[in-house]
Design a protein around this motif. Structure first.
Motif, PDB file in Angstrom:
ATOM      1  N   ARG A   2       0.834  -1.395   0.053  1.00  0.00           N
ATOM      2  CA  ARG A   2      -0.413  -0.127  -0.307  1.00  0.00           C
ATOM      3  C   ARG A   2       1.087   1.181   0.449  1.00  0.00           C
ATOM      4  N   SER A   4       1.136   3.946   2.230  1.00  0.00           N
ATOM      5  CA  SER A   4       2.203   4.173   3.832  1.00  0.00           C
ATOM      6  C   SER A   4       2.875   2.938   3.616  1.00  0.00           C
ATOM      7  N   THR A  32      -7.391  -1.417  -5.817  1.00  0.00           N
ATOM      8  CA  THR A  32      -7.441  -2.593  -4.733  1.00  0.00           C
ATOM      9  C   THR A  32      -8.561  -2.359  -4.958  1.00  0.00           C
ATOM     10  N   THR A  35     -10.219   4.089  -3.573  1.00  0.00           N
ATOM     11  CA  THR A  35      -9.548   4.802  -3.016  1.00  0.00           C
ATOM     12  C   THR A  35      -8.285   4.373  -2.198  1.00  0.00           C
ATOM     13  N   GLN A  36      -7.864   2.492  -3.032  1.00  0.00           N
ATOM     14  CA  GLN A  36      -6.162   2.562  -2.961  1.00  0.00           C
ATOM     15  C   GLN A  36      -6.116   1.664  -4.135  1.00  0.00           C
ATOM     16  N   ASP A  38      -2.104  -1.066  -5.208  1.00  0.00           N
ATOM     17  CA  ASP A  38      -1.173  -1.675  -4.600  1.00  0.00           C
ATOM     18  C   ASP A  38       0.149  -1.239  -5.648  1.00  0.00           C
TER      19      ASP A  38
END
Length: 212
Positions: A2, A4, A32, A35-36, A38
């Motif tokens: 991610r 982060s 993924t 709003t995310q 990989d």
């Protein structure tokens, strides 16, 4: 990983990573969720290269973009790719060359030709060398480009060693990293060592009571 995790692994703050993504300097990750995304090891390597170019190389983002586009252009060979990197690294000299610099460039071209060096007429260092020669003239030094010959011999040996460290099987990002390290890091080391050597020889020659 991610974003982060990408931030922790690279040491680059998340807002900076998002800025690079918006600017297209860092490719988008694999979605993924809404709003995310990989991110893979390739993103981490690209991110570290961007940081190397900006922090070590001192490149402006527009020049970083030129380098990254060259990496992604598979039609470019290694020599052309490294040429793009060196042009991006500069030095960047603004404005039109003065008449003295124009005359000095002709002298520099003659010197490079006699040395057998294959360099582009658009190489930024060509004008930088001409400016150095023109500066000597303005200071009253009656010199031609042969005054740089001792430095050229040293530079040729160092450059041969540096280019030899770039493996023919290296990835394109690895080749660029090698060029940046060789051009920027070891160039700074060379300047520092020369000044330290000058201090050493000055002490030997001029400091009372110190010889050898």
């Amino acid at each position: 990983m991610r974003i982060s995790e990408l931030s922790r692994a690279s040491g680059v703050p998340i807002p900076t990573i998002k800025f690079y993504l918006r600017e297209g300097l860092l490719p988008a990750g694999t979605p993924t969720a809404r709003t995310q995304a990989d991110y893979a090891d390739g993103h981490l390597r690209r991110l570290r290269l961007i940081q190397t170019l900006t922090e070590i190389g001192g490149l402006r983002l527009r020049d970083v973009r030129v380098v990254l586009q060259a990496i992604d252009d598979q039609a470019l060979g290694t020599h052309e790719l490294l040429g793009r990197v060196h042009h991006a690294l500069g030095p960047h000299l603004d404005g039109e060359p003065s008449p003295d610099e124009v005359r000095a460039m002709a002298e520099v071209d003659r010197f490079l030709g006699e040395a057998g060096w294959r360099v582009s007429r658009q190489a930024p260092a060509r004008r930088a060398l001409a400016r150095a020669l023109a500066t000597l003239w303005r200071m009253g030094r009656d010199a031609d480009a042969a005054v740089f010959e001792p430095y050229a011999r040293v530079a040729d040996e160092l450059a041969a060693r540096e280019v030899a460290t770039v493996s023919p099987t290296a990835s394109r990002p690895e080749a660029v990293e090698g060029a940046v390290v060789g051009t920027v890091v070891f160039e700074a080391a060379l300047v520092a060592l020369r000044r330290l050597a000058q201090e050493h020889h000055s002490a030997r020659r001029f400091e009372p009571g110190r010889r050898g």
